[in-house]
Design a protein around this motif. Structure first.
Motif, short mmCIF file in Angstrom:
data_model
loop_
_atom_site.label_atom_id
_atom_site.label_comp_id
_atom_site.label_asym_id
_atom_site.label_seq_id
_atom_site.Cartn_x
_atom_site.Cartn_y
_atom_site.Cartn_z
N PRO A 138 0.95 -1.21 0.16
CA PRO A 138 0.02 -0.17 -0.15
C PRO A 138 0.82 1.29 0.01
CG PRO A 138 -1.08 -1.61 1.43
CD PRO A 138 0.19 -2.11 0.84
N GLY A 139 2.13 1.28 0.81
CA GLY A 139 2.85 2.43 0.68
C GLY A 139 3.67 2.60 -0.73
N GLU A 140 3.65 1.85 -1.55
CA GLU A 140 4.50 1.59 -2.68
C GLU A 140 3.58 1.97 -4.01
OE1 GLU A 140 6.55 -1.90 -2.80
OE2 GLU A 140 7.87 -1.32 -1.34
N VAL A 141 2.09 1.85 -3.98
CA VAL A 141 1.51 1.87 -5.02
C VAL A 141 1.29 3.28 -5.70
CG1 VAL A 141 -0.69 2.22 -3.93
CG2 VAL A 141 -0.69 1.11 -6.13
N ARG A 142 1.55 4.64 -4.87
CA ARG A 142 1.41 5.79 -5.15
C ARG A 142 2.57 5.92 -6.05
NH1 ARG A 142 -1.06 10.89 -3.95
NH2 ARG A 142 0.11 12.55 -4.68
N ARG A 143 3.89 5.60 -6.00
CA ARG A 143 5.00 5.61 -6.58
C ARG A 143 4.98 5.04 -7.92
NH1 ARG A 143 10.12 3.13 -6.87
NH2 ARG A 143 9.77 1.48 -5.42
N ALA A 144 4.39 3.62 -7.80
CA ALA A 144 3.98 3.11 -9.21
C ALA A 144 3.13 3.69 -9.99
CB ALA A 144 3.53 1.42 -8.75
N ALA A 145 2.13 4.36 -9.56
CA ALA A 145 1.05 5.05 -10.41
C ALA A 145 1.81 6.32 -11.01
CB ALA A 145 0.21 5.36 -9.47
N GLU A 146 2.83 7.07 -10.35
CA GLU A 146 3.58 7.90 -10.77
C GLU A 146 4.39 7.55 -11.83
OE1 GLU A 146 5.87 9.19 -7.49
OE2 GLU A 146 4.04 10.70 -6.83
N ARG A 147 5.08 6.39 -11.65
CA ARG A 147 5.69 5.88 -12.82
C ARG A 147 5.01 5.59 -14.19
NH1 ARG A 147 10.27 2.28 -13.21
NH2 ARG A 147 11.20 3.29 -11.46
N ALA A 148 3.82 4.85 -13.81
CA ALA A 148 3.00 4.68 -14.86
C ALA A 148 2.43 5.83 -15.77
CB ALA A 148 1.89 3.79 -14.44
N ARG A 149 2.22 6.92 -15.18
CA ARG A 149 1.79 8.17 -15.68
C ARG A 149 2.98 8.57 -16.83
NH1 ARG A 149 1.19 13.40 -12.56
NH2 ARG A 149 0.05 14.21 -14.47
#
Length: 230
Positions: A138-149
Motif C-alpha cells: 500500500p505504501g508503494e502503489v502511489r510511486r508505481a502510479a507516478e511511474r505509470a503516468r
C-alpha cells in the motif's frame, strides 16, 4: 442451476449491495472468472449478459481465443502475469488487472509500443502484505502510479486487490476500505479523477467489496460452479 441462472442471482445480489451502500447497481461491472471452464461455458455466460470474462492463465486464454470463446464480451486478464508471457497478453486482453511490479509495467509498455497500441492496466495492491501474493505494498502503489503516468503505451485506469483469505464474516471489509482510500487519493491527486476501475471482490466477498466502493468484481465459482482441480 444454469450459468444464466447464476448470473441472474449474482446480479440481484449486486444490486442489493449497491443500493444498500447508496450506489447505483449499474456502477459495478461483473467479470466472469472463467478459469478451467471451456469455450462453451464462456459462450453461455456471454449469452446470459456477462459484462466481461476474465482469465488467470495465459495458455488457457490463448487456447480459448483460438476457439472464439470470448466473442461478444471484453476479455480481461486477471491472474498473475509473468514477464516472459506479457507479449501474449498485450493487445489480446482489453484490460490487465494484475500489474504487480515496476518491471512488469515496463515490459507491458515495451510490448505495447512494439504493437503500436496503448494497453489499459490496473495496478495490483498486496493489501495484506502476504509473501505468497504479488503486488505493490500500500505504501508503494502511489510511486508505481507516478511511474505509470510517464509511460506512453500503458493507460492506468485504477487498482486491483486480492485480500487475505479470512474465515470471519466481513473480515475483508477493512482491506477493501483501505484500497478504496488509495484509489480515491491516487485518482484525485495524480490522475485528475480519471480512474475508472477498482477491481476487488470475488464469489465469497463481492458484496462487501461493493459496499466499500468496488466498480468491478471478479466472480468465478458462483457463476460457473466449483472448479475441479487435478
Amino acid at each position: 442451476m444454469t450459468i444464466a441462472d447464476n448470473i441472474r442471482s449474482i446480479r440481484e445480489r449486486m444490486a442489493r449491495a449497491a443500493l444498500a451502500a447508496g450506489r447505483k447497481p449499474e456502477e459495478v461491472i461483473l467479470v466472469g472468472a472463467s478459469k478451467m471452464n471451456g469455450a462453451a461455458a464462456c459462450r453461455e455466460a456471454i449469452a446470459a449478459g456477462i459484462d466481461a470474462l476474465g482469465e488467470n492463465r495465459v495458455q488457457e486464454m490463448r487456447g480459448k481465443l483460438e476457439e472464439g470463446a470470448y466473442e461478444g464480451a471484453p476479455l480481461h486478464f486477471i491472474g498473475h502475469l509473468q514477464r516472459n508471457k506479457v507479449r501474449q497478453v498485450v493487445g489480446a486482453a482489453s484490460l490487465i488487472h494484475s500489474v504487480s511490479s515496476l518491471e512488469l509495467l515496463e515490459e507491458i509498455d515495451r510490448q505495447a509500443e512494439k504493437r503500436g497500441l496503448v494497453q489499459d492496466i490496473l495496478l495490483e495492491v498486496n493489501v495484506g502484505g502476504e509473501e505468497s501474493k504479488s503486488g505493490f505494498a500500500p505504501g508503494e502503489v502511489r510511486r508505481a502510479a507516478e511511474r505509470a503516468r510517464t509511460r506512453r503505451h500503458v493507460r492506468p485506469l485504477g487498482l486491483m486487490t486480492i485480500p487475505p483469505v479470512l474465515r470471519e464474516s466481513h473480515g475483508n471489509l477493512p482491506f477493501f476500505q483501505e484500497v478504496f482510500r488509495l484509489y480515491v487519493d491516487i485518482s484525485e491527486n495524480l490522475y485528475d479523477n480519471e480512474f475508472k476501475y477498482l477491481s476487488m471482490g470475488m464469489s465469497d466477498d463481492f458484496e462487501d467489496a461493493i459496499a466499500a466502493g468496488a466498480t468491478l468484481i471478479r466472480v468465478g465459482s458462483a457463476i460457473f460452479g466449483q472448479r475441479q482441480y487435478r
